[in-house]
Design an enzyme around this catalytic site. Structure first.
Site, mmCIF file in Angstrom:
data_model
loop_
_atom_site.group_PDB
_atom_site.id
_atom_site.type_symbol
_atom_site.label_atom_id
_atom_site.label_comp_id
_atom_site.label_asym_id
_atom_site.label_seq_id
_atom_site.Cartn_x
_atom_site.Cartn_y
_atom_site.Cartn_z
ATOM 1 N N ARG A 113 64.062 -8.233 28.349
ATOM 2 C CA ARG A 113 64.878 -9.347 27.846
ATOM 3 C C ARG A 113 63.992 -10.412 27.200
ATOM 4 O O ARG A 113 64.342 -10.977 26.164
ATOM 5 C CB ARG A 113 65.703 -9.957 28.988
ATOM 6 C CG ARG A 113 66.847 -9.067 29.411
ATOM 7 C CD ARG A 113 67.317 -9.355 30.808
ATOM 8 N NE ARG A 113 68.055 -10.607 30.907
ATOM 9 C CZ ARG A 113 68.292 -11.229 32.058
ATOM 10 N NH1 ARG A 113 67.842 -10.730 33.201
ATOM 11 N NH2 ARG A 113 68.975 -12.343 32.065
ATOM 12 N N LYS A 153 70.989 -22.162 30.617
ATOM 13 C CA LYS A 153 72.112 -22.334 29.677
ATOM 14 C C LYS A 153 73.461 -22.289 30.413
ATOM 15 O O LYS A 153 74.315 -23.135 30.191
ATOM 16 C CB LYS A 153 72.092 -21.232 28.601
ATOM 17 C CG LYS A 153 70.824 -21.176 27.768
ATOM 18 C CD LYS A 153 70.918 -20.136 26.666
ATOM 19 C CE LYS A 153 71.009 -18.693 27.143
ATOM 20 N NZ LYS A 153 69.819 -18.176 27.848
ATOM 21 N N ARG A 169 67.782 -15.814 41.199
ATOM 22 C CA ARG A 169 69.159 -16.151 40.816
ATOM 23 C C ARG A 169 70.172 -15.269 41.556
ATOM 24 O O ARG A 169 69.973 -14.067 41.719
ATOM 25 C CB ARG A 169 69.319 -15.946 39.302
ATOM 26 C CG ARG A 169 70.757 -16.072 38.836
ATOM 27 C CD ARG A 169 70.869 -16.436 37.399
ATOM 28 N NE ARG A 169 70.361 -15.417 36.499
ATOM 29 C CZ ARG A 169 70.254 -15.599 35.182
ATOM 30 N NH1 ARG A 169 70.592 -16.750 34.643
ATOM 31 N NH2 ARG A 169 69.793 -14.647 34.415
ATOM 32 N N ARG A 217 72.414 -10.048 39.768
ATOM 33 C CA ARG A 217 72.792 -9.296 38.578
ATOM 34 C C ARG A 217 71.910 -8.061 38.421
ATOM 35 O O ARG A 217 70.719 -8.123 38.709
ATOM 36 C CB ARG A 217 72.632 -10.179 37.326
ATOM 37 C CG ARG A 217 73.835 -11.043 37.053
ATOM 38 C CD ARG A 217 73.584 -12.078 36.001
ATOM 39 N NE ARG A 217 72.882 -11.612 34.801
ATOM 40 C CZ ARG A 217 72.694 -12.364 33.716
ATOM 41 N NH1 ARG A 217 73.166 -13.595 33.680
ATOM 42 N NH2 ARG A 217 72.040 -11.899 32.676
ATOM 43 N N ARG A 229 72.007 -14.315 19.138
ATOM 44 C CA ARG A 229 70.697 -13.891 19.644
ATOM 45 C C ARG A 229 69.877 -13.194 18.568
ATOM 46 O O ARG A 229 68.724 -12.841 18.811
ATOM 47 C CB ARG A 229 70.884 -12.922 20.822
ATOM 48 C CG ARG A 229 70.884 -13.587 22.198
ATOM 49 C CD ARG A 229 71.206 -12.502 23.210
ATOM 50 N NE ARG A 229 70.693 -12.724 24.524
ATOM 51 C CZ ARG A 229 71.417 -13.215 25.540
ATOM 52 N NH1 ARG A 229 72.642 -13.600 25.361
ATOM 53 N NH2 ARG A 229 70.875 -13.322 26.733
HETATM 54 P P1 AMP Z 1 73.257 -13.380 29.432
HETATM 55 O O1 AMP Z 1 74.289 -13.525 30.498
HETATM 56 O O2 AMP Z 1 73.467 -14.331 28.274
HETATM 57 O O3 AMP Z 1 71.853 -13.419 29.970
HETATM 58 O O4 AMP Z 1 73.453 -11.927 28.784
HETATM 59 C C1 AMP Z 1 73.287 -10.776 29.577
HETATM 60 C C2 AMP Z 1 73.079 -9.577 28.687
HETATM 61 O O5 AMP Z 1 74.237 -9.357 27.853
HETATM 62 C C3 AMP Z 1 71.917 -9.693 27.698
HETATM 63 O O6 AMP Z 1 70.662 -9.377 28.275
HETATM 64 C C4 AMP Z 1 72.343 -8.663 26.643
HETATM 65 O O7 AMP Z 1 72.132 -7.350 27.105
HETATM 66 C C5 AMP Z 1 73.854 -8.885 26.579
HETATM 67 N N1 AMP Z 1 74.171 -9.939 25.590
HETATM 68 C C6 AMP Z 1 74.681 -11.167 25.832
HETATM 69 N N2 AMP Z 1 74.823 -11.862 24.692
HETATM 70 C C7 AMP Z 1 74.395 -11.049 23.692
HETATM 71 C C8 AMP Z 1 74.255 -11.194 22.288
HETATM 72 N N3 AMP Z 1 74.580 -12.343 21.683
HETATM 73 N N4 AMP Z 1 73.774 -10.148 21.573
HETATM 74 C C9 AMP Z 1 73.446 -8.985 22.171
HETATM 75 N N5 AMP Z 1 73.515 -8.788 23.499
HETATM 76 C C10 AMP Z 1 73.988 -9.805 24.276
#
Ligand code: AMP
Length: 215
Positions: free
Chosen positions: A172, A15, A128, A161, A89
């Site tokens: 996740r 994404k 990554r 990360r 989400r």
């Molecule tokens: P991402 O970079 O999109 O993989 O997000 C990293 C982490 O941020 C996720 O694993 C969640 O812990 C938190 N996070 C990001 N977006 C959301 C969301 N829409 N709702 C809840 N937690 C989020």
């Protein structure tokens, strides 16, 4: 040109990489994950709260996440179109977004889902690397930087990360399957869902999706 887009898909589906290419169409990239990581870097109260969930792979609570998206989507730069990456989400997030996007007269036009099998997701996430300064994504095999460990764009150091480890990734994926994947039905019913197989690679994916968005 379609605008006001949601990018959906499991962690590692691509994404963020796709979003960084699609901003060439003038869409504002809104990544809740990036917003949380920025807050963590700055040491704000939001950052401290988010970190306690993110590092173990859990979702940040809905009220907090919905709050930051509401504020961001209402800003004037979103008027020409936005690209939501990693939001919504959960069902409450999707419902809040549906309501908000209508209130501010910026309705969601299309939901793009990126499909990918679990084995490939784990391979992608474990390899990554991201730039510590600008967040640009890399992969130790598929998307190497020109110079080892250094970002091609800003020269910053590449890091892994905290949540890109096997344990957090399992959590996740569980959250994805139980809370996020069901949203595909929600958007299919609303009639604005399209799916692509992200195994085709980021360049081809970008070409196909660009064509679709231009129609
Ligand atoms: P991402 O970079 O999109 O993989 O997000 C990293 C982490 O941020 C996720 O694993 C969640 O812990 C938190 N996070 C990001 N977006 C959301 C969301 N829409 N709702 C809840 N937690 C989020």
């Amino acid at each position: 040109m379609k605008k006001n887009i949601i990018l959906m898909g499991p962690p590692g589906a691509g994404k963020g990489t796709l979003a960084k290419k699609l901003i060439s169409f003038g869409l504002v990239h809104i990544s809740t994950g990036d917003m949380f990581r920025e807050a963590i870097k700055e040491g704000t109260e939001l950052g401290k709260l988010a970190k306690s969930f993110i590092d173990d792979g859990h979702l940040v609570p809905d009220d907090v996440t919905i709050g930051i998206v509401k504020e961001r989507l209402s800003k004037p730069d979103c008027e020409n179109g936005f690209l939501l990456d990693g939001f919504p989400r959960t069902l409450p997030q999707a419902e809040a977004l549906e309501k908000l996007s209508k209130e501010i007269n910026r309705p969601i036009e299309v939901v793009i889902n990126l499909d990918c099998d679990e084995e490939e997701l784990i391979r992608r996430v474990s390899g990554r690397r991201v730039c510590k300064n600008c967040g640009a994504p890399y992969h130790i095999v598929n998307m190497k930087p020109n110079k080892d460990g250094i970002c091609d764009i800003c020269g910053g150091p590449l890091i892994q990360r905290a949540d890109d480890n096997e344990e957090a990734m399992k959590v996740r994926l569980q959250h994805y399957v139980s809370q996020t994947k069901p949203l595909l039905d929600y958007y299919a019913k609303l009639g604005n869902l399209v799916s692509y197989n992200s195994l085709m690679g980021s360049d081809k994916l970008f070409d196909e999706i660009s064509e679709f968005l231009k129609k």
